[in-house]
Design a protein around this motif. Structure first.
Motif, short mmCIF file in Angstrom:
data_model
loop_
_atom_site.label_atom_id
_atom_site.label_comp_id
_atom_site.label_asym_id
_atom_site.label_seq_id
_atom_site.Cartn_x
_atom_site.Cartn_y
_atom_site.Cartn_z
N ALA A 57 0.86 -1.18 0.00
CA ALA A 57 0.00 0.00 0.00
C ALA A 57 0.89 1.23 0.00
N ASP A 58 0.55 2.18 -0.83
CA ASP A 58 1.33 3.42 -0.92
C ASP A 58 2.81 3.12 -1.15
N GLY A 59 3.10 2.10 -1.95
CA GLY A 59 4.48 1.75 -2.28
C GLY A 59 5.26 1.08 -1.17
N LYS A 60 4.56 0.66 -0.13
CA LYS A 60 5.23 0.07 1.04
C LYS A 60 4.59 -1.27 1.37
N ILE A 61 5.39 -2.26 1.73
CA ILE A 61 4.86 -3.55 2.15
C ILE A 61 4.28 -3.41 3.55
N VAL A 62 3.00 -3.78 3.68
CA VAL A 62 2.30 -3.62 4.95
C VAL A 62 1.73 -4.93 5.49
N GLY A 63 1.89 -6.02 4.74
CA GLY A 63 1.38 -7.31 5.18
C GLY A 63 2.08 -8.46 4.50
N THR A 64 2.06 -9.62 5.15
CA THR A 64 2.70 -10.81 4.61
C THR A 64 1.87 -12.04 4.93
N ILE A 65 2.03 -13.08 4.12
CA ILE A 65 1.44 -14.39 4.41
C ILE A 65 2.17 -15.44 3.59
N GLY A 66 2.41 -16.59 4.22
CA GLY A 66 3.10 -17.68 3.54
C GLY A 66 2.34 -18.98 3.62
N LEU A 67 2.49 -19.79 2.59
CA LEU A 67 1.88 -21.11 2.49
C LEU A 67 3.02 -22.10 2.27
N VAL A 68 3.18 -23.03 3.22
CA VAL A 68 4.24 -24.04 3.13
C VAL A 68 3.61 -25.38 2.79
N ASP A 69 4.08 -25.99 1.71
CA ASP A 69 3.65 -27.34 1.35
C ASP A 69 4.32 -28.30 2.33
#
Length: 161
Positions: A57-69
């Protein structure tokens, strides 16, 4: 705000979202060295049926999420974090991240997604439960589930039901 796949150039920004939440908000004495997966996101997450996404958002990373097999049609949800100023329904970032992860998992044939969290993340517990996750005992986790040392509460979302 948009969500996209993690790229190696995002490394520092991802760490700068996750560590302040863990350390400053919740008081965990944790560093990147305690989380080796953060140093190797493409190799750890973006392989087999897994993936890793960032919310920008607004050129900035504001969230993350990962999926591991984790094999056998199962996956682990990891590193779901949203910066404090971007949380809440008005932004909807957590819901969009989780929605993308679950839709992708279904498309890739994953039958169930497990997650571990700490008993301190009370708002996260409500969020997961509202979004179809059910609490499970640690003893009911698949043997391949990567338990993190700070995790004390576990959930599953059945995708084949």
């Amino acid at each position: 705000m948009h969500i996209r796949r993690f790229e190696p150039r995002d490394y520092d920004a991802v760490v700068n979202v996750i560590l302040p939440i863990q350390r400053d908000e919740f008081g965990f004495d944790v560093t990147v060295d305690h989380q080796p997966d953060l140093r190797i996101i493409p190799e750890f997450y973006q392989r087999d049926l897994g993936d890793f996404w960032v919310a920008e958002a607004d050129g900035k990373i504001v969230g993350t999420i990962g999926l591991v097999d984790i094999g056998d049609g199962l996956a682990a949800l990891r590193k779901m974090f949203v910066a404090a100023e971007w949380r809440g329904r008005e932004h909807g970032i957590a819901a969009k991240l989780l929605g993308l992860l679950l839709a992708t998992a279904r498309e890739r044939g994953i039958r169930a997604a497990y997650l571990g969290t700490t008993d301190r993340f009370l708002a996260a517990h409500r969020f997961y439960e509202k979004n179809g996750f059910a609490e499970v005992a640690r003893s009911d986790l698949p043997a391949s589930f990567p338990v993190v040392f700070i995790d004390t509460k576990f959930y599953v979302h059945r995708l084949d039901a």
